[in-house]
Scaffold this motif. Structure first.
Motif, PDB file in Angstrom:
ATOM      1  N   ARG A  46     -28.809  31.479  43.937  1.00  0.00           N
ATOM      2  CA  ARG A  46     -29.231  30.159  43.463  1.00  0.00           C
ATOM      3  C   ARG A  46     -29.024  29.085  44.534  1.00  0.00           C
ATOM      4  N   SER A  50     -31.789  26.814  46.359  1.00  0.00           N
ATOM      5  CA  SER A  50     -31.649  25.370  46.199  1.00  0.00           C
ATOM      6  C   SER A  50     -31.579  24.656  47.548  1.00  0.00           C
ATOM      7  N   ILE A  53     -35.205  24.541  49.411  1.00  0.00           N
ATOM      8  CA  ILE A  53     -36.341  23.787  48.868  1.00  0.00           C
ATOM      9  C   ILE A  53     -36.293  22.361  49.402  1.00  0.00           C
ATOM     10  N   PRO A  54     -37.360  21.811  49.878  1.00  0.00           N
ATOM     11  CA  PRO A  54     -38.686  22.387  50.126  1.00  0.00           C
ATOM     12  C   PRO A  54     -38.911  22.797  51.577  1.00  0.00           C
ATOM     13  N   VAL A  88     -42.670  26.164  45.753  1.00  0.00           N
ATOM     14  CA  VAL A  88     -41.616  25.241  45.308  1.00  0.00           C
ATOM     15  C   VAL A  88     -41.558  25.234  43.779  1.00  0.00           C
ATOM     16  N   SER A  89     -42.706  25.218  43.129  1.00  0.00           N
ATOM     17  CA  SER A  89     -42.748  25.224  41.661  1.00  0.00           C
ATOM     18  C   SER A  89     -42.108  26.489  41.091  1.00  0.00           C
ATOM     19  N   LYS A  92     -38.297  26.330  41.747  1.00  0.00           N
ATOM     20  CA  LYS A  92     -37.647  25.376  40.850  1.00  0.00           C
ATOM     21  C   LYS A  92     -37.555  25.927  39.427  1.00  0.00           C
ATOM     22  N   LEU A  95     -34.713  28.363  39.334  1.00  0.00           N
ATOM     23  CA  LEU A  95     -33.433  27.645  39.296  1.00  0.00           C
ATOM     24  C   LEU A  95     -33.164  27.051  37.921  1.00  0.00           C
ATOM     25  N   LEU A  96     -34.174  26.450  37.322  1.00  0.00           N
ATOM     26  CA  LEU A  96     -34.016  25.844  36.000  1.00  0.00           C
ATOM     27  C   LEU A  96     -33.661  26.904  34.957  1.00  0.00           C
TER      28      LEU A  96
END
Length: 142
Positions: A46, A50, A53-54, A88-89, A92, A95-96
């Motif tokens: 993670r 994190s 990005i990006p 990136v999407s 993310k 990660l979420l």
């Protein structure tokens, strides 16, 4: 890698499934496992994502996905940027979905919708999915 609630409660839940889905996304797109030898000194899958990005999104993406070749072949800067935004999407979302606290994670239906929207926004339709001008659709029950 167990979620906190799975380790303490000893039973799976939809929230722990969402966590696993997030970790799976991160594994698929980085080519790294949460137990990878690169992750030492507090670095985790993670945190690796994190921190990347990006700016380092292309370099942290699994080379087996051949994205460096795809980026090199892109003539238009806009196409290269679209590929980076797509990655990136996805990162993310991974990660979420893998947030430590289960209350901070989306519902699986929200995660699937986000991934579908990302696909639709950034990737062209595959000809194999289209027949007789009709896109085959898979409906997911929420």
């Amino acid at each position: 890698m167990l979620t906190g609630e799975l380790a303490t409660r000893g039973k799976a839940s939809t929230a722990s499934d969402v966590y696993s889905f997030g970790i799976l996304l991160l594994e698929l797109f980085t080519g790294k496992s949460p137990t990878d030898a690169d992750f030492t000194g507090g670095l985790t899958l993670r945190s690796f994502v994190s921190l990347g990005i990006p700016r380092r999104v292309i370099s942290m993406t699994d080379p087996k996905l051949n994205l460096l070749d795809a980026v090199a072949k892109q003539q238009e800067e806009e196409e290269k940027e679209a590929l980076v935004r797509c990655l990136v999407s996805v990162f993310k979302l991974g990660l979420l979905c893998s947030e430590e606290c289960d209350k901070d994670r989306p519902q699986i239906s929200e995660a699937v919708r986000a991934l579908t929207l990302t696909r639709d926004a950034f990737l062209p339709l595959e000809p194999s999915l289209v027949g007789n001008d009709t896109l085959l659709q898979i409906k997911l029950d929420g």
